[in-house]
Design a protein around this motif. Structure first.
Motif, PDB file in Angstrom:
ATOM      1  N   THR B  44       0.837  -1.189   0.000  1.00 52.21           N
ATOM      2  CA  THR B  44       0.000   0.000   0.000  1.00 52.21           C
ATOM      3  C   THR B  44       0.874   1.241   0.000  1.00 52.21           C
ATOM      4  O   THR B  44       1.728   1.394   0.872  1.00 52.21           O
ATOM      5  N   LEU B 177      -5.748  -0.894  -7.018  1.00 48.25           N
ATOM      6  CA  LEU B 177      -6.961  -0.216  -6.584  1.00 48.25           C
ATOM      7  C   LEU B 177      -6.571   1.143  -6.029  1.00 48.25           C
ATOM      8  O   LEU B 177      -5.767   1.242  -5.105  1.00 48.25           O
ATOM      9  N   LEU B 179      -7.681   4.232  -3.933  1.00 48.08           N
ATOM     10  CA  LEU B 179      -8.678   4.558  -2.915  1.00 48.08           C
ATOM     11  C   LEU B 179      -8.573   6.046  -2.616  1.00 48.08           C
ATOM     12  O   LEU B 179      -7.609   6.491  -2.003  1.00 48.08           O
ATOM     13  N   LEU B 198     -10.579  -3.593   3.942  1.00 50.66           N
ATOM     14  CA  LEU B 198      -9.550  -3.343   2.932  1.00 50.66           C
ATOM     15  C   LEU B 198      -8.321  -4.216   3.188  1.00 50.66           C
ATOM     16  O   LEU B 198      -7.727  -4.772   2.262  1.00 50.66           O
ATOM     17  N   GLN B 202      -6.960  -7.174   0.717  1.00 48.22           N
ATOM     18  CA  GLN B 202      -5.592  -7.128   0.219  1.00 48.22           C
ATOM     19  C   GLN B 202      -4.893  -8.475   0.434  1.00 48.22           C
ATOM     20  O   GLN B 202      -4.244  -8.998  -0.470  1.00 48.22           O
ATOM     21  N   TYR B 209      -2.690  -1.269  -3.287  1.00 54.01           N
ATOM     22  CA  TYR B 209      -3.474  -0.054  -3.057  1.00 54.01           C
ATOM     23  C   TYR B 209      -2.632   1.199  -3.258  1.00 54.01           C
ATOM     24  O   TYR B 209      -1.489   1.269  -2.820  1.00 54.01           O
ATOM     25  N   PHE B 211      -3.463   4.594  -1.681  1.00 51.09           N
ATOM     26  CA  PHE B 211      -4.417   5.065  -0.701  1.00 51.09           C
ATOM     27  C   PHE B 211      -4.229   6.554  -0.499  1.00 51.09           C
ATOM     28  O   PHE B 211      -3.214   7.001   0.029  1.00 51.09           O
TER      29      PHE B 211
END
Lengths: 278, 278, 309
Positions: B44, B177, B179, B198, B202, B209, B211
């Motif tokens: 992330t 993704l 976010l 989330l 994951q 991500y 984020f």
């Protein structure tokens, strides 16, 4: 005597699905010179109580309370005209959306002046002097230049400062701040919170902070009321609330803060709801 | 899994041009100024910044809503430059987005089942029965019930809507993704649930991500790497621990200082200061 | 993730039931807000009664609307001196029963309303969607054209169009539809502009929806509320304009029992036989009022809904 005292406040809204209880018998007291935080999530009724006090709820709301007094003055029996005299002068309020709370058609200086004219005897040049003083007091840079600015020419933080200036224009005894920093950036939030607390300390007024943010509570409040679904869960001074929360819902809220995360997963309120049964 | 770069961004620019009119000169505004970073598979990256720092513009470029002005984006080896090549179904299946406001991101006139099936309908040749089964599976996976399939968005709470939005985004099993502030419109307890979800997704699907957030406590909880943006530029980029333990740039430090502290020690300190002042 | 159907999907009937009850709940909520507006309910009752009467005209009407009773020219309504209960609202100058003509006239008025609204609504939605969605030069061209149409007084423009097309009911309807169209275009465009940058539209775009799907499937259903309200108002406008054109001799031609045409034929008897002009006038007034009240209720029922979701 407390500044504001409300006993057993109940508010109901008429909706398509029948009556909805927004508040179910909650007590509030605020003393002069005190910062009370009302914390809760959406649907907790945290704003409804203060809007009811101000008489700002729509007609679909039914308000009932055993006692609703401001400085010994019964707010329930007050006529609309007398209520207006108190509200805006002795009690004032600031809202979440600062830009939407200002009239886009008039300059901020004009709008501040109107507030002063409505509630004080100041006229003519004195109004402008006082407006500039206020703008200076809330830390607006270059008050002279900002006087003739329209709300859309200023940032959200500056607009919120203008709203605060408007709210403290008549030296209120009680200031209600409804999520004053939710729409603002973190660095601006810090400035606005500091400003509110400093103004409160200097003037000795009562301050009610309505918020969903535990961080804001921790940074400002003396005393805290935690609400959930229209009921009061816990009332305590700020330190004991954070140190030794009594109510399972408060515990849940505090442990759901990401900064308090201990394990890999965040505990959620429902984890506690099963154990605590609130 | 280190070294397996899934998103590679090099020297990315986005310039907004306003056209010259009779009364105004042409102006250009650079929202993103030369941003470069890598994200590894299954990790992330948190992008932190305040309003106007270009983080949402970055998100829109990564998800192919807007084209970049210059620079390169590469998702799992596939270069993305929609101004030149347009968008293929293949690109779309690699990157999806979850928006901040769950009240605005679902079509009010579309039932949940249709919301979830739309990406499949548009990008695959899957028969209707299979699409429905997948949608039902996905509802369970994000913690909703199969009977929610036929309901409208307004029958759900904010947290449930965000679950639906997440489900829609992962229907195509994207590699990446984005976010965009997925929890900042949600209540604290719901926020914890969504963050947990989330994390689970994951782990389960090996999602990567990006984020985007302004909330440092959330970032600290969720991210592996952190990138701080300020006026379109990256001012700090490093692993979470590097950034949080030893911030280098002044702006990062300012951001940390402004974040409200909700721990007992900070409250004690504040109350002590207050007592001194009185 | 294996493609093995979840245990629950076996219960498909249950799912469909849920889906239907969701739709039902929406309708129930709509009805709650609509019924809060008492005027709208009254309007709806009157309008429904009108529809029933118009549909059953051959059975409800006491006489043939075109038949001339040679012995009964200008018979007053039954409660006046010389009135008879066989002609409840009296007869006109050539001895036709006014009540029967009004009942048959309701058919024309409703027909005009429905056709005009259908034509101008469809056209307005398509043009407005294109203008609002495309923006740029297309938008400018369409909107300036609409401004030109709007800059004429509407009845005058309708008159000019009828003069070009030739008098008659169908041509009058075409003219009225063209005159009413720009309102729908503007309304649709405004709604599309408000919706097109909402997150759900962007989300649909990211999911891969093309322009046509975005316009008609994603955006349009969310723009319908103001259009439905405007459609009811246009319905009453169409009836009024058609009556006006009929009155001016440019709409339905005699002996059609259209309300405006009836008024026009009765012009010379305004002073001598008040009932010949009054009843068609009241029919127009009541109908238009009822429809406008319904439109008002629709606005109440549809507006808060949009804001909430």
């Amino acid at each position: 005597m407390s500044l504001l005292e409300i006993r057993n406040l109940k508010v109901e809204f008429d909706t398509a699905k029948g009556p909805f209880k927004a508040l179910d018998g909650v007590d509030y007291t605020v003393d002069a010179g005190e910062v009370l935080a009302i914390v809760g999530e959406s649907g907790s009724g945290k704003s409804v109580a203060m809007l009811a006090t101000m008489g700002l709820l729509p007609d679909s709301a039914t308000i009932a309370a055993d006692k609703m007094e401001f400085e010994g003055l019964d707010l329930q029996t007050l006529s609309a005209r007398d209520r207006r005299r108190v509200i805006g002068k002795d009690i004032s309020m600031i809202f979440q959306e600062p830009i939407a709370s200002l009239n886009p058609c008039f300059t901020v200086g004009f709008q501040l002046g109107e507030t002063l004219k409505a509630h004080t005897d100041l006229r003519g040049k004195k109004v402008k002097t006082r407006v500039l003083e206020l703008m200076h007091a809330v830390g607006l840079p270059d008050p002279e230049g900002r006087f003739n600015a329209f709300p859309h020419q200023m940032s959200g933080g500056q607009c919120q400062r203008v709203m605060i200036a408007m709210a403290i224009a008549c030296s209120p005894k009680l200031l209600i701040a409804d999520e004053p920093t939710t729409a603002l950036d973190v660095t601006i939030q810090k400035q606005i919170l500091d400003l509110l607390v400093q103004l409160q300390r200097d003037s000795g007024m009562g301050l009610i902070m309505i918020t969903h943010d535990m961080g804001v509570v921790a940074e400002t409040a003396d005393r805290v009321i935690v609400q959930y679904k229209g009921r009061k869960m816990e009332e305590a001074d700020v330190l004991s609330l954070f140190e030794r929360p009594q109510n399972p819902y408060t515990k849940a809220l505090l442990s759901a803060l990401p900064e308090n995360a201990t394990g890999d997963r965040l505990p959620t309120v429902s984890d506690f709801a099963e154990a605590g049964g609130f | 899994m280190s070294g397996d770069t899934i998103l590679k961004v090099r020297d990315l620019y986005r310039v907004y041009e306003t056209k010259a009119t009779m009364f105004r000169k042409a102006k250009s505004l650079t929202a993103v100024k030369g941003v470069s970073f890598d994200v590894e598979r299954g990790t992330t990256l948190a992008v932190v910044g305040e309003s106007g720092c270009g983080k949402s513009t970055l998100a829109r470029m990564l998800t192919m809503i807007d084209a970049q002005s210059s620079g390169s984006i590469e998702v799992d080896g596939l270069p993305i430059n929609i101004a030149k090549t347009g968008i293929s179904k293949e690109m779309r299946q690699r990157v999806q987005i979850v928006f901040q406001n769950p009240y605005g991101s679902l079509n009010p006139r579309q039932k949940i089942g249709d919301v979830l099936e739309e990406p499949l309908l548009l990008n695959t040749d899957m028969p209707a029965v299979e699409r429905r089964d997948l949608a039902l599976q996905m509802l369970q996976k994000v913690g909703l019930q199969p009977e929610h399939y036929g309901r409208y968005p307004h029958m759900f709470s904010g947290g449930q809507r965000q679950r639906i939005a997440i489900a829609r985004a992962i229907m195509l099993k994207p590699k990446l993704l984005v976010l965009d502030e997925p929890v900042s419109a949600l209540d604290l307890s719901v926020q914890a649930q969504i963050l947990n979800l989330l994390k689970d997704l994951q782990d389960e699907m090996g999602l990567t991500y990006v984020f985007i957030s302004h909330d440092l406590s959330v970032v600290r909880y969720l991210s592996d790497k952190v990138m701080v943006m300020y006026f379109g530029e990256v001012v700090e980029y490093g692993t979470r621990d590097e950034v949080f333990n030893a911030p280098q740039h002044d702006y990062t430090k300012k951001l940390f200082a402004a974040t409200p502290q909700a721990d007992v020690a900070s409250i004690r300190k504040r109350l002590a200061l207050k007592a001194d002042a009185a | 993730m294996k493609n093995q159907p979840p245990a629950v999907s076996a219960d498909l009937t249950q799912l469909e039931k849920e889906s239907r009850s969701a739709t039902k709940a929406q309708l129930a909520e709509f009805w709650y807000y609509f019924s809060q507006n008492k005027g709208a309910v009254v309007g709806l009752v009157i309008f429904s009664a009108l529809v029933v009467v118009a549909a059953l005209a051959p059975w409800v009407a006491p006489h043939d609307p075109g038949f001339q009773f040679r012995e009964n020219f200008l018979t007053p309504p039954f409660w006046e001196d010389g009135g008879t209960t066989s002609f409840l609202l009296g007869t006109d100058a050539v001895g036709r029963d006014i009540l029967s003509r009004l009942i048959y006239g309701a058919r024309f008025s409703l027909f005009i309303g429905i056709i005009v609204v259908a034509v101008s609504l469809t056209g307005g939605i398509v043009i407005g969607l294109i203008a609002g969605y495309m923006r740029g030069i297309v938008d400018t061209l369409i909107m300036r054209l609409m401004d030109i149409i709007l800059s004429f007084p509407s009845l005058l423009l309708a008159l000019v169009l009828v003069a070009i097309l030739g008098p008659g009911l169908v041509n009058a309807m075409i003219a009225i539809a063209i005159v009413l169209q720009p309102h729908f275009v503007r309304l649709t465009r405004a709604a599309v502009l408000a919706e097109r940058n909402r997150d759900y539209v962007v989300a649909a775009r990211v999911a891969g929806a093309g322009h046509i799907r975005l316009m008609f499937k994603t955006i349009l259903p969310n723009c319908l509320a103001p259009l439905i309200v405007q459609a009811t108002l246009a319905f009453s406008n169409a009836i009024l304009d058609a009556a006006a054109l009929g009155f001016l001799g440019m709409g339905a031609q005699p002996p059609t029992p259209e309300w405006g045409t009836m008024l026009s034929e009765a012009r010379e008897f305004i002073l001598s036989a008040w009932w010949v002009v009054t009843f068609p006038g009241i029919a127009i007034l009541v109908t238009v009022l009822a429809i406008n009240l319904v439109g008002d209720g629709l606005r109440d029922a549809l507006d808060p809904k949009l804001k909430r979701s």
